[in-house]
Write a protein that holds these residues in place. Structure first.
Motif, PDB file in Angstrom:
ATOM      1  N   LEU A 466       0.830  -1.205   0.000  1.00 41.09           N
ATOM      2  CA  LEU A 466       0.000   0.000   0.000  1.00 41.09           C
ATOM      3  C   LEU A 466       0.864   1.255   0.000  1.00 41.09           C
ATOM      4  N   ILE A 467       1.895   1.269   0.836  1.00 44.60           N
ATOM      5  CA  ILE A 467       2.766   2.445   0.897  1.00 44.60           C
ATOM      6  C   ILE A 467       3.494   2.640  -0.424  1.00 44.60           C
ATOM      7  N   ALA A 468       3.962   1.547  -1.020  1.00 46.91           N
ATOM      8  CA  ALA A 468       4.660   1.654  -2.306  1.00 46.91           C
ATOM      9  C   ALA A 468       3.729   2.174  -3.397  1.00 46.91           C
ATOM     10  N   ALA A 469       2.495   1.665  -3.430  1.00 47.04           N
ATOM     11  CA  ALA A 469       1.543   2.110  -4.451  1.00 47.04           C
ATOM     12  C   ALA A 469       1.178   3.579  -4.260  1.00 47.04           C
ATOM     13  N   LEU A 470       0.997   4.001  -3.015  1.00 48.91           N
ATOM     14  CA  LEU A 470       0.667   5.400  -2.755  1.00 48.91           C
ATOM     15  C   LEU A 470       1.843   6.306  -3.104  1.00 48.91           C
ATOM     16  N   THR A 471       3.058   5.867  -2.812  1.00 48.53           N
ATOM     17  CA  THR A 471       4.244   6.655  -3.160  1.00 48.53           C
ATOM     18  C   THR A 471       4.331   6.865  -4.664  1.00 48.53           C
ATOM     19  N   ARG A 472       4.140   5.800  -5.419  1.00 47.65           N
ATOM     20  CA  ARG A 472       4.227   5.916  -6.888  1.00 47.65           C
ATOM     21  C   ARG A 472       3.120   6.815  -7.443  1.00 47.65           C
ATOM     22  N   LEU A 474       1.565   9.321  -5.890  1.00 45.26           N
ATOM     23  CA  LEU A 474       1.873  10.711  -5.549  1.00 45.26           C
ATOM     24  C   LEU A 474       2.962  11.276  -6.449  1.00 45.26           C
ATOM     25  N   LEU A 475       3.999  10.489  -6.700  1.00 47.33           N
ATOM     26  CA  LEU A 475       5.077  10.960  -7.570  1.00 47.33           C
ATOM     27  C   LEU A 475       4.587  11.159  -8.995  1.00 47.33           C
ATOM     28  N   ALA A 476       3.716  10.268  -9.469  1.00 45.05           N
ATOM     29  CA  ALA A 476       3.243  10.356 -10.850  1.00 45.05           C
ATOM     30  C   ALA A 476       2.366  11.583 -11.070  1.00 45.05           C
ATOM     31  N   HIS A 477       1.533  11.925 -10.094  1.00 45.31           N
ATOM     32  CA  HIS A 477       0.575  13.020 -10.289  1.00 45.31           C
ATOM     33  C   HIS A 477       1.057  14.354  -9.734  1.00 45.31           C
ATOM     34  N   HIS A 478       1.886  14.333  -8.683  1.00 41.83           N
ATOM     35  CA  HIS A 478       2.292  15.576  -8.040  1.00 41.83           C
ATOM     36  C   HIS A 478       3.759  15.922  -8.244  1.00 41.83           C
ATOM     37  N   GLY A 479       4.599  14.934  -8.520  1.00 41.10           N
ATOM     38  CA  GLY A 479       6.022  15.201  -8.654  1.00 41.10           C
ATOM     39  C   GLY A 479       6.722  15.137  -7.305  1.00 41.10           C
ATOM     40  N   GLU A 481       8.726  17.168  -5.611  1.00 49.99           N
ATOM     41  CA  GLU A 481       8.744  18.326  -4.725  1.00 49.99           C
ATOM     42  C   GLU A 481       7.405  18.519  -4.026  1.00 49.99           C
ATOM     43  N   ALA A 482       6.314  18.495  -4.781  1.00 49.81           N
ATOM     44  CA  ALA A 482       4.992  18.707  -4.185  1.00 49.81           C
ATOM     45  C   ALA A 482       4.592  17.548  -3.275  1.00 49.81           C
ATOM     46  N   ALA A 483       5.054  16.343  -3.601  1.00 56.57           N
ATOM     47  CA  ALA A 483       4.678  15.164  -2.812  1.00 56.57           C
ATOM     48  C   ALA A 483       5.570  14.946  -1.600  1.00 56.57           C
ATOM     49  N   ALA A 484       6.639  15.729  -1.458  1.00 51.08           N
ATOM     50  CA  ALA A 484       7.636  15.482  -0.408  1.00 51.08           C
ATOM     51  C   ALA A 484       7.041  15.407   1.000  1.00 51.08           C
ATOM     52  N   PRO A 485       6.125  16.312   1.407  1.00 48.57           N
ATOM     53  CA  PRO A 485       5.577  16.196   2.767  1.00 48.57           C
ATOM     54  C   PRO A 485       4.873  14.871   3.020  1.00 48.57           C
ATOM     55  N   ASP A 486       4.083  14.414   2.050  1.00 41.36           N
ATOM     56  CA  ASP A 486       3.399  13.134   2.230  1.00 41.36           C
ATOM     57  C   ASP A 486       4.381  11.971   2.144  1.00 41.36           C
ATOM     58  N   LEU A 487       5.381  12.076   1.301  1.00 38.75           N
ATOM     59  CA  LEU A 487       6.391  11.019   1.207  1.00 38.75           C
ATOM     60  C   LEU A 487       7.142  10.871   2.520  1.00 38.75           C
ATOM     61  N   TYR A 488       7.369  11.978   3.215  1.00 42.52           N
ATOM     62  CA  TYR A 488       8.047  11.909   4.509  1.00 42.52           C
ATOM     63  C   TYR A 488       7.235  11.046   5.481  1.00 42.52           C
ATOM     64  N   THR A 489       5.921  11.270   5.502  1.00 42.10           N
ATOM     65  CA  THR A 489       5.051  10.456   6.363  1.00 42.10           C
ATOM     66  C   THR A 489       5.118   8.991   5.980  1.00 42.10           C
ATOM     67  N   LEU A 490       5.109   8.700   4.683  1.00 41.19           N
ATOM     68  CA  LEU A 490       5.143   7.308   4.230  1.00 41.19           C
ATOM     69  C   LEU A 490       6.474   6.640   4.566  1.00 41.19           C
TER      70      LEU A 490
END
Length: 703
Positions: A466-472, A474-479, A481-490
């Motif tokens: 689930l974490i891997a799918a959500l990470t991908r 977020l990166l695909a749609h937000h990039g 830089e924009a996804a960095a805060p959520d990626l930190y949580t993941l």
């Protein structure tokens, strides 16, 4: 969670008689509703007209901290206080509808209590608000920094901030902006002690006339008019609580052959726990009456709805929890809203509105006053193994939706698109815009789903998938830089899983990713700690890739700190690993970094030796760009040593390599560097020529 649901309308009778699987499953799920309950709004807002008028007057009233009528620096704070089920959220939404035109920057909503009844936390609430505002905050930032970012983002705006189900003043005060043109509306059970100049509006029960009016709205006027005295008795039995009255009225609306007396008798027949407080009895009776009338599949969905991430329920979530089809789940949720069991979440207007081709459907929230009752039913009727299975089904469906969401961002005909085309239609997104909207509006729920999977601890590899799918996604749609805060949580969640199991490779990867984000946010000491932990974990399983990355990251961080000796030392350790593995290109790159670090530390002989080693290796590899980087490093060393002629020679060599590689950006930078060196060498004419060329190339590149 919020308190009150004003029923969200049923299908008209002719729609309920429609053909197809969804219609058949609807008839098999819930009793047929009559037209009286189909009205979407309560006329006149029964029983709360005085409170609504007082709240509107409080908005413009001078505050206690003002002088001679001048407005204070902070936003006006209105408090709607009352016990769960008193209609406090409904009153807040009614206020927002009436005053919304005066706040052109819109309404921001945040629920300050999580799905488990515990406070959501200031950091999480602030992140959600910043995401809605489109504002940035450093990944991994603390509560104070995030709250400051929210206040800064609201400064200069005319926005209404609705903070629903606030546990206390400490969860509200940090979010109040220093913006007098904003309005903060807080829904809570008690006072906000410690926040100055709060205008409270305390809600009690409705009077009998207003209670009868509410029953009339939901059950229809005919039966209420026929037996007004019994209707008054029902309103009294409901304690004047809007939540109980809505449930009772909707129950009667679903049974056109029953009378108001039958409703009263049914309410009184509901057994009560002996230790239940008197104030909780009306809602308990009305909820149990409605629940006991549900067919088993619908009743199970209601019980399991308390497991929905972030308290948000949609058709996919309900279908996975209840083990039914998506159309059947959508029909059940629609009728739950009409019965007062769910509250529809307001949809956005304008640019962020749901695309027409978005097939995921509306979202709902279980009212906060009903959530404890539903959780009690879950404990009473569901075995732990069945609860875990339902949670696993829901998370598995979330993984598949995330995979489809990410595929929607891929080019047409890509492997990901072809794989997504094999999924059932209900799991596919028609367009990239629909997928992006789903990801954005479900962001909080998706992060909470990841937290839920990690906290369970018994879901095998589902949490990591689930974490891997959500990470991908977020990166695909937000990039990045924009996804960095959520990626930190993941990444923090991955680290938690890796340390619990233990999984050294995953621990090393999570620490490296967190270290990179910490370093990017300027928290370099914290990044060093992360990198050292990653190095230890990578070495414990002899992972050369993670070990090399950790060593280089330590060198990079010490370089940013200006500790050139330590930087050269860590780069040297990484170089030994690259040479042992025969990775010549990486070894040459590290030689150049070591040379630059030695040069900054004043070790010029050693620095030039490493730069020449890098140049030789890049030349053998035929890497012109690498030779250019080595020449730049040598030029920097010469410049620091005060040998400007040698620095100029190395810069010109680097310029030749940049031209060969057609790197216009580097060409512009090198021309400007050469111009600066020529000025210092006393050749202003040549310097002007190089500066003109560099500025022209830079301007062309920026265009």
């Amino acid at each position: 969670m919020t308190d009150q649901a004003v029923g969200g309308g049923h299908l008209a009778p002719e729609a309920a008689r429609g053909s197809g699987t969804a219609a058949r499953e609807r008839r098999a799920t819930l009793p047929r509703q009559d037209g009286a309950a189909a009205r979407s709004g309560l006329p006149g807002f029964a029983g709360r007209r005085h409170e609504l008028k007082a709240l509107r007057a409080d908005i413009d009233r001078a505050g206690l901290d003002t002088l001679t009528g001048r407005r204070g620096a902070r936003s006006r704070v209105l408090l709607i206080a009352g016990r769960p089920g008193s209609g406090r959220t409904t009153l807040a939404e009614a206020l927002l509808r009436e005053v919304g035109d005066g706040y052109p920057d819109g309404v921001l909503r945040a629920v300050l209590t999580g799905r488990d009844g515990a406070p959501a936390g200031l950091a999480r609430t602030a992140r959600d608000l910043l995401a809605e505002l489109g504002a940035d905050a450093p990944p991994g930032a603390g509560e104070d920094e995030l709250a400051e970012a929210v206040r800064t983002a609201l400064a200069g705006r005319r926005t209404v901030l609705l903070l629903d189900d606030a546990p206390g003043a400490e969860d509200v005060e940090p979010l109040i902006p220093d913006a007098p043109d904003c309005l903060v509306v807080v829904v809570a059970q008690g006072p906000l002690t410690g926040i100055p100049d709060v205008r409270p509006c305390a809600l009690g029960g409705l009077d009998t006339a207003a209670g009868v009016e509410m029953l009339c709205h939901y059950a229809g006027p005919t039966r209420i008019t026929v037996d007004p005295r019994t209707a008054e008795s029902v309103a009294e039995e409901c304690g004047g609580q809007p939540a109980a009255l809505i449930l009772a009225g909707a129950w009667l609306a679903a049974r056109p052959k029953l009378s108001v007396a039958d409703l009263r008798q049914a309410l009184l027949a509901v057994p009560l726990p002996p230790d239940l407080p008197a104030g909780d009895r009306p809602l308990h009776r009305a909820f149990r009456l409605t629940y006991e009338a549900l067919p088993q599949p619908a009743a199970r969905i209601l019980r399991l709805a308390t497991l929905a991430p972030d308290g948000l329920v949609d058709a996919h979530t309900a279908a996975a929890l209840g083990g039914c089809s998506v159309p059947a789940a959508a029909a059940v949720l629609h009728d739950f809203a009409a019965l007062g069991l769910l509250r529809p979440v307001p949809e956005e207007d304008g640019p962020g509105a749901r695309p027409a081709d978005d097939g995921t459907g509306p979202r709902y929230r279980l009212p906060g006053c009903l959530a404890p009752l539903s959780r009690e039913l879950l404990r009473e009727h569901e075995r732990p193994a069945d609860v875990q299975l339902a949670r696993a089904r829901m998370l598995e469906r979330t993984v598949r939706l995330l995979q489809s969401c990410r595929a929607a961002a891929e080019p047409s005909g890509s492997p990901a698109r072809r794989k997504a085309a094999e999924l059932p239609r209900s799991l596919r997104f028609a367009t990239r815009a629909a997928a992006a909207h789903w990801l954005r509006t479900r962001r909080g729920a998706l992060l909470d789903a990841a937290r839920m999977a990690v906290a369970d601890g018994q879901l095998d590899t589902l949490d990591r998938r689930l974490i891997a799918a959500l990470t991908r996604a977020l990166l695909a749609h937000h990039g990045p830089e924009a996804a960095a805060p959520d990626l930190y949580t993941l990444h923090e969640l991955v680290l938690r899983v890796a340390e619990r199991r233990p999984l050294p490779r995953e621990r090393a990867a999570a620490l490296l990713n967190l270290g990179d984000l910490d370093a990017g946010a300027g928290r370099r000491e914290q990044a060093l700690t992360r990198y050292r932990g990653a190095l230890e974990a990578a070495r414990s399983v002899k992972d050369p890739v993670a070990t090399g990355r950790a060593l280089e990251s330590l060198g990079d961080t010490y370089t940013e700190l200006g500790d050139w000796i330590r930087a050269a030392d860590w780069y040297g350790r990484a170089l030994e690993l690259r040479l042992a593995r025969g990775e010549r290109a990486d070894a040459a790159r590290l030689h150049a970094r070591i040379g630059a670090a030695h040069g900054r530390a004043g070790r010029y002989e050693q620095a030039l030796k490493d730069c020449r080693a890098a140049a030789r290796t890049f030349r053998r590899l035929g890497d012109a760009a690498g030779q250019g980087r080595a020449a730049e490093a040598a030029a920097e060393v010469h410049e620091h040593a005060g040998k400007l002629d040698e620095a100029l020679h190395s810069c010109r060599a680097a310029l030749d390599f940049a031209r060969a590689a057609a790197d216009v950006t580097k060409e512009a930078r090198l021309h400007l560097w050469i111009a600066e060196l020529l000025d210092r060498l006393g050749d202003p004419a040549a310097a002007r020529l190089h500066r003109a060329v560099g500025e022209r190339l830079r301007d062309e590149r920026s265009e």
